[in-house]
Design an enzyme around this catalytic site. Sequence first.
Site, PDB file in Angstrom:
ATOM      1  N   SER A 193      46.244  -7.766   4.759  1.00 54.96           N
ATOM      2  CA  SER A 193      44.898  -8.012   5.254  1.00 54.96           C
ATOM      3  C   SER A 193      44.915  -8.368   6.730  1.00 54.96           C
ATOM      4  O   SER A 193      45.349  -7.567   7.548  1.00 54.96           O
ATOM      5  CB  SER A 193      44.247  -9.111   4.404  1.00 54.96           C
ATOM      6  OG  SER A 193      42.856  -9.181   4.627  1.00 54.96           O
ATOM      7  N   GLU A 309      39.326  -2.561  -2.985  1.00 50.07           N
ATOM      8  CA  GLU A 309      39.521  -3.533  -1.917  1.00 50.07           C
ATOM      9  C   GLU A 309      38.272  -4.372  -1.644  1.00 50.07           C
ATOM     10  O   GLU A 309      38.341  -5.342  -0.875  1.00 50.07           O
ATOM     11  CB  GLU A 309      39.917  -2.815  -0.614  1.00 50.07           C
ATOM     12  CG  GLU A 309      41.278  -2.159  -0.650  1.00 50.07           C
ATOM     13  CD  GLU A 309      42.410  -3.148  -0.444  1.00 50.07           C
ATOM     14  OE1 GLU A 309      42.121  -4.352  -0.297  1.00 50.07           O
ATOM     15  OE2 GLU A 309      43.566  -2.725  -0.443  1.00 50.07           O
ATOM     16  N   HIS A 401      41.723  -6.686  -3.671  1.00 53.60           N
ATOM     17  CA  HIS A 401      42.357  -6.998  -2.396  1.00 53.60           C
ATOM     18  C   HIS A 401      43.400  -8.103  -2.570  1.00 53.60           C
ATOM     19  O   HIS A 401      43.100  -9.179  -3.090  1.00 53.60           O
ATOM     20  CB  HIS A 401      41.289  -7.438  -1.402  1.00 53.60           C
ATOM     21  CG  HIS A 401      41.796  -7.661  -0.018  1.00 53.60           C
ATOM     22  ND1 HIS A 401      42.327  -6.645   0.742  1.00 53.60           N
ATOM     23  CD2 HIS A 401      41.854  -8.782   0.755  1.00 53.60           C
ATOM     24  CE1 HIS A 401      42.676  -7.128   1.930  1.00 53.60           C
ATOM     25  NE2 HIS A 401      42.407  -8.415   1.955  1.00 53.60           N
TER      26      HIS A 401
END
Length: 497
Positions: A193, A309, A401
């Site tokens: 991320s 995600e 995610h």
Amino acid sequence: MLQTRSDIRVVRTEGGLLSGAGEAIRVYKGIPFAAPPVGPRRWRPPEPAEPWDGIREATSFGADCPQERRPGSRADRIDENCLTLNIWTPASAPDEALPVMVWFYGGSFLFGSASDIRFDGEAFARRGVVLVTAAYRVGLFGYLAHPGLTRESPHGASGNYGLLDQIAALGWVQRNIAAFGGDPKRVTAFGVSAGSASISLLLASPLATGLFQRAILESPGAFRPLASLAEAESAGLVLGPEIDRLRQMPADELLAKTSLLTPNVRGLTTPRVLRPIRDGWVIREDEREAFKAGRFQVMPTIVGSNADEGLTLTTTWPMRTPADLRELARANFPRAFEASSSLYAATCDDEVRGGVAAMFADTQFNYGVWQLARAMSARTPQTWRYLFLRRRPGRLDGPNHGDEVQYVFNTLGLAQPGQDTAPFNDVDDDVAEAMQAAWVRFAATGDPNGGELPRWPAYRADNDSYLAFDDTVRIGTNWRRRQMDFLDSYYAHMKEV
């Protein structure tokens, strides 16, 4: 050649002697790689750490940088004095120096911990890797731009202090990692991320040249339009015009002002602040322009994402009806409203959340993965893409995610403090073994192939080839290609206007 270190717990670094803990795997925690960014050092580039006398016990994790506390951290406190790193290394190293992997955590550039239990490095070290997790400043402490800060900077820049921390940590690794059995010529920077978005930016930053030789980017928030220095300075003025007063403000009082610069619903195709910006020094241009022009470090690269995600990251967004979804498309694609509404459509209320999640995922993560793979593969065949699809037992959605992280670190059996271990079975174990083994081979050789993994073909732009980590490991092509082509066309048109 290095000597075997089977009976050595104390190592010499540029700052002094360090004592670690552990038998087969030695762990050195809370090593300062820069001076505490406190007082007059708040909102300044990191400075060298002060050396110490005697033997420093490196047996406790350093503090987390100021942030809203999240589960998973094993740090005992939050403090501005937080620029430390942790190292896991085999106690008995072979004569040849070992590959090094440096992990940068995610957290929207607002939070994250180098001591998060999900990132424990023991499993990597048991495979012959020197594993490093490094802290960096986040939120207002790591990314505030302000005219007062720009004026006092010899570079005429402000913001991006968190990126400068990462550069300082990588520099420390280059100068010191040999003492822990690591090879400074085989350093892999990897993260998730915000951590991997940082690596994408470092690939295009002259300040990071030569600090790492391979990159693994897991769900990078990359290739989004970056705010300019002027835009970020203007936003920073909401805290007040006097930088001296802000420097003297207690950390918890300053942290409480974060919401002034973080909207509840972020713009998906527009720049935002409290993240890296185009400051003219660390970052000179948007990634899209830099990578399309070939102005980046070329190196072996793995890049990938997860099946969903966006769902967990948009849970609180107040879109409930198809009309709400259309308004979200209108706000983010004003020059291509009809096309975007067609791609991200909902015919009933039950489909809205999925449409919001898909729009978020494509703009914030999937597009960056696609562009990074295309740009890097145009310069080197040592480019591989993956897609993580494995759902843990009992899960009806996802993987979401960050769900791949515990597979990569092989920490499926470790639970966050106060929580139960999430369910997993033999299939999950097999996927974790396959992923971590591939990551280790890549760090060692620049190629993830080998072992029992099916042949992972180098990325091809014509069919967007990837390796799918699912219940079985298999090859796939053209993940969300129609959406990616739309976004690329949209950003190209924005540039022309």
